[in-house]
Design an enzyme around this catalytic site. Structure first.
Site, mmCIF file in Angstrom:
data_model
loop_
_atom_site.group_PDB
_atom_site.id
_atom_site.type_symbol
_atom_site.label_atom_id
_atom_site.label_comp_id
_atom_site.label_asym_id
_atom_site.label_seq_id
_atom_site.Cartn_x
_atom_site.Cartn_y
_atom_site.Cartn_z
ATOM 1 N N ASP A 1 -7.952 -7.602 0.263
ATOM 2 C CA ASP A 1 -6.978 -7.820 1.336
ATOM 3 C C ASP A 1 -7.606 -7.374 2.640
ATOM 4 O O ASP A 1 -8.466 -6.502 2.655
ATOM 5 C CB ASP A 1 -5.721 -6.986 1.101
ATOM 6 N N ASP B 1 0.861 -1.185 0.000
ATOM 7 C CA ASP B 1 0.000 0.000 0.000
ATOM 8 C C ASP B 1 0.900 1.239 0.000
ATOM 9 O O ASP B 1 2.117 1.127 -0.010
ATOM 10 C CB ASP B 1 -0.911 -0.026 1.229
ATOM 11 N N CYS C 1 -6.338 -29.364 9.272
ATOM 12 C CA CYS C 1 -7.635 -30.064 9.311
ATOM 13 C C CYS C 1 -7.733 -31.327 8.472
ATOM 14 O O CYS C 1 -8.670 -32.099 8.662
ATOM 15 C CB CYS C 1 -8.744 -29.126 8.837
ATOM 16 N N CYS D 1 -6.877 -27.738 4.821
ATOM 17 C CA CYS D 1 -5.636 -27.083 5.274
ATOM 18 C C CYS D 1 -4.764 -28.093 6.023
ATOM 19 O O CYS D 1 -5.251 -29.132 6.450
ATOM 20 C CB CYS D 1 -5.952 -25.871 6.143
ATOM 21 N N CYS E 1 -12.236 -29.392 5.750
ATOM 22 C CA CYS E 1 -11.270 -28.385 5.309
ATOM 23 C C CYS E 1 -9.991 -29.096 4.857
ATOM 24 O O CYS E 1 -9.614 -30.117 5.414
ATOM 25 C CB CYS E 1 -10.969 -27.418 6.451
ATOM 26 N N HIS F 1 -4.929 -21.968 9.174
ATOM 27 C CA HIS F 1 -6.271 -22.406 8.804
ATOM 28 C C HIS F 1 -7.069 -21.260 8.178
ATOM 29 O O HIS F 1 -7.702 -21.428 7.137
ATOM 30 C CB HIS F 1 -7.026 -22.956 10.021
#
Lengths: 495, 414
Positions: free
Chosen positions: B282, B107, B325, B322, B320, B358
């Site tokens: 974002d 930014d 998980c 990830c 999930c 996660h």
């Protein structure tokens, strides 16, 4: 990885002495600790210490990928707190279901990688001293909710339920630092430990999958000779004990002279040697496996270990410079240093990153600093032990240890890096102690309210929140101007 | 300056960015595309996690890569303070500093100045503020911001804009801010040293006034930057207003350029914004909330610090993918349970790291699934499914979402 071991798992753990160097009066030896399904551990070596079931700052995937550590030590006191609103609840860890890949509850609850062995003891290393003493049937432990009584029965049940690979039965200890117990107290320590080991063995199911390492309390040999005789004469022949857990390895010469039949057992030291110099001395006494609290401490202080068993050749032949054991990455000279944390290190932190990044992370108080330092420092220790084993194999241990003692400073430097928050359950401040970290981000002068925008209170010192107002050192106008962020307006009126 | 070469009707290139439109939803304005940046291609729509100080809150760059992330944010303001421009120049930029070989977006640094330092005032020259510690008057200009972002070396850099809270009632000031942002864009373009390796995005301003937004779009689009951001939102405005602005801007923006809505991160906001034709987002919320023990799931947020999770041995989120998980007996899974996160939440940094992993995965995966749905032209069904999981009784859908989606042809209540 065969299933054969499942038939008699306690037997499945083996310790083999590969070479004992009984030269120069050294009891140092090479060994190999093996358990089906786990990484084989060549000794001398060390187990990583955990806090609440995790190697501090390192997630289980990284323990698997980026640590060489073959075993982790866990303390039951980290799992059995009774929260104030839920005084009666059973510690959840006892209800852990198991799976094919994690057949043991302690492994399963803590998500410890299957290749890594678990060692369970009652208390953290080092343990916080309790104001209450132990009784005939209980010890005092320190949980995240405060001091708590742990009965011998509960501990034995915990071992039976959690099925660690190795368990250390309760010993009657004081944890009051280097204070030598009176002979009366020492005698009681030995007697209780003896008695508790007896009830532990009686309480443990006969088919338990856990190997028992008999605790040896830190009292002189003559005071606990009766207990030690029982280990050697009664329990060892019955294969009730698979190793020794020593609170003070200095007892080893006497112990091994008196009870040669205990020699084949692996010796785990719980004595917290403060430096690598102490490690070398304890190896010479015959220690096989260490637990090393200094590792987590040096990482938290922003220090990267830099020693190796064979020191680098001196830069000039005439120089007899004493080398530091570690380098403080918070010092400014690291700001643009693109070198690894220590020369020739092949750990993840040194191959994927460089000193400048860790320096930046420390100064920005980013949690990744401690993660990368932990990986590096564990790797340096793993290499140190690998070099020690190589020297034992080539019969050069004694001279290398002597060279190491001459080459390196006796102690670690004091790290100036900001530390993670001191968590209450692992840290007790004594009266009059100053703040461990300097207060973070004091208020902006002239700004009436103390509360800062967008920051939850108490999150700063944990490294949880990104600071928004720069601190005193880096926030001065000259610093901002110098760093290219903005320019000082010369001639502008100050309000 | 930004000559757009039309290779085909579905792709456009500038010096350091290629935008390829892959598919468009036949009902809504959602689109799937590939944006190729100096550090590799990324699939849009996408969520970009925020590694404020060149570190994603405890995750190693390797772990961040493992979540599928190929474009993350760094904050110019924070990197300007630490490690500072001199160090960035010496080290060779932010990629080298943090060992991240994928893309970075920065930014301008102006937002933090204005929102955090109460004594900041915006003048035509730049943002004037008093140094927080010694009170010295200082000036941050568009040229400073670009010079710092050039030193950072990010793949996408943002113009310095005159940000005002959208809820500000002062129309005159709002217009001044919008027009000044356009003038500052010109100064940013002039100051930008590396147009061949860094993409400067403009930022549409104009508060909640759609006419002003449209005017700004026209001016900004004429300056032909490789990508376009919609700024000034997520500052406490009503969600209906937010949707109207995003919808109105997107309709005026060129089809073959990436559209970035700054500062949004709630899953509902992402899904609705995608339906309105936005590509990039974002927000620090997913990683910040992780550090307070919260897990984002398809069924809503779970605060794992609550006692009810103490003995819950299920994964953080069922189904999930990830690393925390994935089914426990699967290779590469850690076998993390809610009970384990509960055990260490707010006590060991590892619990924060696991939830960060996660949550980042969740956000990236949400956009992956949206993209797949757009390509298969079943995006409306995806949106209904998504809201159906969050509001299982079919009641209480937020009215702003119902209205916004209605506007692009999805009836949530059908």
């Amino acid at each position: 990885m065969t299933d054969e071991a499942e038939t008699n798992p306690a037997e499945a753990m083996t310790f083999e002495v590969l070479r004992s160097a009984l030269i120069d009066g050294s009891a140092a030896r090479l060994g190999r600790l093996a358990l089906a399904g786990r990484k084989t551990i060549d000794t001398p070596n060390f187990f990583a210490l955990t806090s609440r079931g995790v190697v501090p700052h390192i997630t289980p995937d990284n323990v698997d990928k980026h640590l060489d550590t073959g075993g982790v030590y866990m303390a039951l006191e980290d799992f059995i707190e009774r929260p104030q609103q839920h005084q009666k609840r059973q510690p959840p860890i006892y209800d852990t279901p198991t799976t094919k890949r994690h057949p043991r509850p302690l492994h399963s609850f803590t998500a410890t990688p299957p290749s890594v062995m678990t060692i369970l003891g009652a208390r953290r290393i080092p343990a916080v001293a309790s104001p209450m003493g132990n009784t005939n049937t209980s010890v005092s432990v320190f949980t995240s909710q405060g001091f708590q009584v742990l009965t011998t029965k509960e501990y034995h049940q915990a071992v039976a339920t959690l099925q660690p690979d190795i368990a250390i039965p309760l010993a009657d200890l004081s944890h009051h630092g280097p204070v030598t117990p009176t002979s009366k107290r020492a005698l009681r320590m030995a007697e209780r430990t003896d008695e508790w080991l007896g009830s532990y063995l009686a309480d443990l199911p006969s088919l338990s999958k856990t190997a028992t390492y008999a605790p040896i309390p830190p009292v002189p040999f003559p005071i606990q000779w009766e207990y030690l005789s029982r280990l050697s004469e009664d329990l060892l022949p019955l294969k009730k004990i698979a190793g020794l857990a020593l609170y003070d390895p200095d007892i080893l010469p006497d112990l091994l002279t008196a009870h040669q039949n205990l020699t084949p057992l692996p010796r785990l030291s719980l004595s917290a040697p403060p430096t690598p110099h102490h490690i070398l001395r304890h190896i010479a006494l015959g220690t096989d496996i260490f637990t090393l609290p200094f590792l987590n401490t040096v990482s938290d202080s922003g220090l990267a270990l830099t020693f190796s068993l064979t020191p680098p050749p001196p830069t000039s032949p005439s120089s007899s410079q004493i080398l530091p054991l570690a380098t403080d990455l918070s010092t400014p000279q690291n700001a643009t240093s693109l070198t690894p944390l220590s020369k020739n290190c092949t750990c993840y932190a040194c191959t994927a990153h460089h000193a400048a990044y860790i320096h930046h992370l420390l100064s920005a108080r980013e949690m990744l600093a401690w993660t990368l330092l932990q990986m590096h420092n564990h790797a340096v220790l793993s290499q140190f032990f690998a070099d020690i084993r190589a020297s034992l194999l080539s019969n050069t241990f004694t001279e290398k240890a002597a060279l190491f003692a001459r080459s390196y400073e006796p102690e670690f430097p004091a790290g100036m890096g900001e530390r993670p928050r001191a968590r209450g359950y692992q840290y007790k401040s004594a009266g009059g102690d100053g703040k461990r970290n300097r207060p973070a981000w004091e208020k902006f002068e002239g700004d009436g309210d103390k509360k800062e925008v967008g920051v939850e209170p108490g999150t700063r010192s944990e490294g949880l929140e990104t600071p928004l107002v720069p601190d005193e050192v880096d926030g001065t106008a000259a610093a901002l101007d110098h760093m290219g962020f903005a320019e000082i307006e010369h001639g502008a009126e100050q309000k | 300056m930004w000559a757009v070469k039309r290779m085909a009707s579905t792709s456009a290139s500038s010096a350091a960015l290629t935008f390829e439109l892959v598919a468009k939803c036949s009902t809504t304005r959602a689109r799937a595309s590939v944006m190729t940046l100096p550090h590799g291609p990324v699939n849009l729509p996408m969520f970009m996690p925020v590694a404020t100080q060149a570190s994603l809150k405890g995750l190693t760059p390797e772990q961040l890569e493992g979540t599928g992330c190929r474009l993350c944010l760094n904050n110019t303001y924070h990197l300007g303070l630490k490690p500072g421009q001199e160090v960035l120049d010496a080290v060779g930029g932010a990629h080298k500093l943090q060992g991240w070989n994928h893309n970075i977006l920065t930014d301008s640094g102006g937002f933090q100045m204005v929102s955090l330092l109460k004594l900041a005032t915006v003048t035509e020259e730049g943002v004037r503020f008093l140094s927080p510690h010694d009170g010295t008057p200082m000036l941050l200009t568009p040229e400073h911001s670009i010079s710092l972002q050039n030193s950072i070396g990010s793949d996408i850099i943002m113009q310095l804009d005159d940000v005002l809270v959208t809820t500000s009632p002062d129309k005159v000031r709002m217009r001044e801010a919008m027009e000044r942002s356009v003038r500052w864009l010109d100064r940013c373009i002039a100051a930008h040293k590396n147009p061949d390796s860094q993409n400067l995005f403009c930022i549409i301003q104009g508060g909640l006034d759609l006419d002003m937004r449209r005017e700004c779009c026209k001016e900004m689009v004429a300056r032909d930057t490789p990508g376009i951001a919609i700024g000034g939102l997520s500052g406490g405005e009503a969600k209906d207003d937010f949707c109207r602005v995003v919808g109105a801007c997107n309709q005026l923006l060129p089809e073959l350029k990436p559209r970035y809505v700054m500062g949004i991160g709630y899953p509902e906001d992402l899904v609705v914004s995608v339906a309105l034709g936005a590509d990039m987002f974002d927000c620090v919320w997913p990683t910040r909330t992780a550090r307070f023990g919260n897990a984002i799931t398809k069924d809503g947020m779970l605060n794992l610090k609550r006692e009810k999770y103490a003995a819950d041995f299920g994964p953080i989120e069922d189904g999930c993918g990830c690393p925390c998980c994935r089914p426990i007996d699967e290779e590469g899974s850690m076998g993390i349970t809610r009970a384990f996160v509960h055990h260490n939440a707010a006590k060991e940094t590892v619990a924060a790291h696991l939830l960060t992993m996660h949550n980042v995965w969740y956000q990236l995966n949400l956009m992956r699934e949206a993209r797949e749905a757009i390509i298969a032209d079943r995006f409306p069904a995806f949106v209904r499914e998504f809201f159906g999981r969050l509001y299982p009784d079919g009641q209480g859908y937020p009215s702003w979402a119902v209205d916004a989606l209605q506007g692009v042809g999805i009836d949530l209540n059908s």
